[in-house]
Design an enzyme around this catalytic site. Structure first.
Site, mmCIF file in Angstrom:
data_model
loop_
_atom_site.group_PDB
_atom_site.id
_atom_site.type_symbol
_atom_site.label_atom_id
_atom_site.label_comp_id
_atom_site.label_asym_id
_atom_site.label_seq_id
_atom_site.Cartn_x
_atom_site.Cartn_y
_atom_site.Cartn_z
ATOM 1 N N HIS A 123 46.683 -29.100 2.799
ATOM 2 C CA HIS A 123 47.748 -28.939 1.765
ATOM 3 C C HIS A 123 47.377 -27.663 1.013
ATOM 4 O O HIS A 123 47.837 -27.528 -0.173
ATOM 5 C CB HIS A 123 48.224 -29.859 1.123
ATOM 6 C CG HIS A 123 48.804 -31.157 2.140
ATOM 7 N ND1 HIS A 123 49.700 -30.679 3.170
ATOM 8 C CD2 HIS A 123 48.368 -32.345 2.099
ATOM 9 C CE1 HIS A 123 50.034 -31.819 3.639
ATOM 10 N NE2 HIS A 123 49.237 -32.726 3.184
ATOM 11 N N ASN A 129 46.675 -26.785 -12.652
ATOM 12 C CA ASN A 129 45.387 -26.708 -13.474
ATOM 13 C C ASN A 129 44.073 -27.295 -12.298
ATOM 14 O O ASN A 129 44.295 -28.221 -11.753
ATOM 15 C CB ASN A 129 45.327 -27.739 -14.484
ATOM 16 C CG ASN A 129 46.244 -26.731 -15.510
ATOM 17 O OD1 ASN A 129 46.004 -25.933 -16.068
ATOM 18 N ND2 ASN A 129 46.979 -27.680 -16.166
ATOM 19 N N HIS A 159 49.077 -20.670 -8.557
ATOM 20 C CA HIS A 159 50.293 -21.434 -8.295
ATOM 21 C C HIS A 159 51.106 -21.386 -7.120
ATOM 22 O O HIS A 159 50.606 -20.896 -6.380
ATOM 23 C CB HIS A 159 51.237 -21.088 -9.551
ATOM 24 C CG HIS A 159 50.765 -21.183 -10.971
ATOM 25 N ND1 HIS A 159 50.716 -20.212 -11.701
ATOM 26 C CD2 HIS A 159 50.668 -22.292 -11.721
ATOM 27 C CE1 HIS A 159 50.348 -20.553 -13.077
ATOM 28 N NE2 HIS A 159 50.232 -21.996 -12.869
#
Length: 538
Positions: free
Chosen positions: A290, A432, A538
């Site tokens: 993923h 993070n 991100h």
């Protein structure tokens, strides 16, 4: 008064009597030309296209006969002429346009078949700048756009893959085109010219080292793979190539296995970009799930690197993507195929290794021909409602950074090696990000959490689970180092790493509470390095 204000309706059917053909890709050309001639269509053509048709014994009119003007400037100027563009743009049901055609001896074109100079192929061949620029088509896009704009009367075709569809349309409509088909072909034509210009723009920005975020930004691509669906079955998806010459999932050769899915490409791209961070002289392997690494390692061989990477999180590695920074050999392949793996991607593969992978018929094997350059500039694009974000690729490399020790204790040489390794990996973990590493291997990874302390705790828990699976007495985070993709905003995240067993830390620094974090590191005897560069992902 404009044509639009005159409200002249477009006819449903337009008989195809005259066609203009000018193609760079000659595949299927002769068969198309012969079929059109047999259907009674007059053919007009240019240069090499005209020669190919004539050599096949099909009657064809040279464009210079229509324009009354020779091709000049090495063929740069041949179709930019009123006799051509008037025949493409004329609104035939407008009396003023008809009169202008009659006054100037202009005959209309009903069908335009054009494909453009192979700019993308020239870029892919890494041709020099003048050669690449010379392969920018001018007359072709001008004619395509003119014909597409006037699709009320003109059918425009830009791809040999559409020739059969054109002939089928003519056969079904007694030699005529339909308005719906002309509209569809016009849309494809504008997609083609938009993509073409976007690729030229992207090339020039890269070649001239221009600012990546100029006043206008175009994104274009050519469909490489139609996919069954996107991230989920109800979403349509496709893989498009932008013309960027960069080894990776999009440009790799699929040697075997099922067609790649949207998620396969996304995850494989993440895996190969990560493993390309490592020197090819150091065998390195990344296992991705993923789009996040679940294990990364270096070793004296790819097989050993794979085994070390797998030990980080064997559970998540099941059904994952494996990327290698060297030629996949039999020893490495033997280990990789023991568990279910979706994709293997490597610069190359030996025949013996390929045969081993072939025994798993659904396992996809991709060969890239090289590694991606982590320092190379490039653009990343992300769509948002009403627009898109564009940014430069994160091409910061740990070896180029000014590392600064901010604690009383300096890292040992072994710790420093692991710190650099961990920071390379953290760059490719969703923020993070917290990465624990020891002896050139990840031993715990925490990704994509809303707080950094949560990522640190998850990475520690992952290490505990791995230790249990391996039958170890304690997690391998004991004596490890830790990397953070961004600064620790509070000392709590650092203390969580201490609890996990970390002895050295690498982070960007730059927090308002840096002094507090440094003091906590000194109190616990840690060595800490500031990089001055963060790697949000991100």
């Amino acid at each position: 008064m404009t044509v639009a204000s005159k409200k002249i309706p477009a006819p449903d059917r337009v008989e195809i009597r005259r066609a203009l053909l000018s193609v760079s890709d000659k595949s299927g050309l002769v068969d198309l030309a012969r079929s059109l001639h047999e259907a009674g269509v007059e053919l007009v053509s240019t240069g090499g296209t005209r020669k190919a048709i004539a050599d096949a014994g099909v009657p064809v009119v040279d464009v210079t006969t229509v324009t009354g003007f020779p091709e000049i400037m090495d063929g740069r100027v041949k179709t930019l002429h009123p006799s051509i563009h008037g025949g493409l743009l004329a609104v035939r049901d407008d009396p003023e346009h008809r009169q202008a055609m009659a006054d100037n001896g202009i005959d209309p074109f009903d069908l335009v078949v054009i494909n453009l100079y192979p700019f993308e192929e020239v870029v892919a061949a890494r041709s020099d700048y003048p050669t690449t620029i010379e392969n920018i088509d001018i007359g072709g896009p001008a004619m395509v756009r003119a014909a597409a704009k006037n699709h009320a009367y003109v059918t425009v075709v830009t791809d040999p893959a559409d020739y059969d569809e054109v002939l089928a349309m003519l056969a079904a409509n007694d030699g005529a085109s339909t308005l719906d088909m002309r509209k569809a072909f016009a849309a494809r034509a504008f997609q083609r010219t938009a993509s073409y210009d976007a690729m030229i723009s992207a090339f020039m920005v890269r070649a001239l080292d221009l600012p990546a975020t100029g006043r206008h930004h175009a994104v274009g691509g050519t469909l490489s793979l139609s996919m069954r669906y996107g991230e989920n079955p109800h979403q349509a998806a496709g893989l498009y190539l932008t013309g960027e010459v960069r080894p990776g999932a999009a440009t790799a050769q699929l040697l075997q296995g099922k067609a790649l899915s949207y998620n396969n490409v996304n995850d494989t791209d993440a895996a190969f970009e990560l493993v390309s961070e490592f020197d090819p002289a150091t065998p390195s392997v990344a296992i991705i799930k993923h789009a996040n690494p679940c294990g990364v390692a270096t070793g004296s061989s790819l097989a050993k690197a794979y085994r070390k990477a797998l030990e980080c999180d064997q559970t998540s590695a099941f059904g994952g993507i494996v990327a290698l920074n060297g030629t996949l050999d039999a020893e490495a392949a033997r280990h990789i195929v023991r568990i279910f793996t979706e994709v293997i991607i490597a610069p190359d593969v030996t025949e013996e290794a390929a045969a081993m992978v072939a025994a798993k018929k659904n396992l996809r094997l991709l060969v890239t021909g090289g590694l991606a350059d982590p320092r190379e500039k490039g653009m990343l694009v992300k769509s948002v409602a009403g627009g898109f974000l564009a940014q430069e690729r994160d091409n910061s490399v740990i070896d180029d950074l000014d590392l600064r020790c901010v604690t009383k204790r300096k890292p040992t040489e072994a710790e420093l090696d692991d710190l650099k390794f961990a920071f390379r990996v953290a760059k490719h973990v969703k923020s993070n990000a917290i990465v624990y590493a020891r002896d050139g291997a990840t031993v715990g990874i925490g990704a994509g959490q809303m707080s950094r302390i949560d990522s640190a705790r998850i990475a520690g828990r992952k290490a505990e689970d791995a230790a249990q699976a391996l039958g170890l007495g304690e997690p391998r985070t004991q004596g490890c180092v830790v990397a953070s993709d961004a600064f620790f905003p509070f000392a709590d995240g650092l203390l969580s790493a201490v609890e996990a067993g970390a002895t050295a830390v690498i982070q960007p620094g730059g927090s308002m509470r840096d002094e507090e974090v440094i003091a906590a590191a000194d109190e616990h005897g840690l060595a800490m390095i500031f990089t001055g560069v963060r790697h949000f992902r991100h």
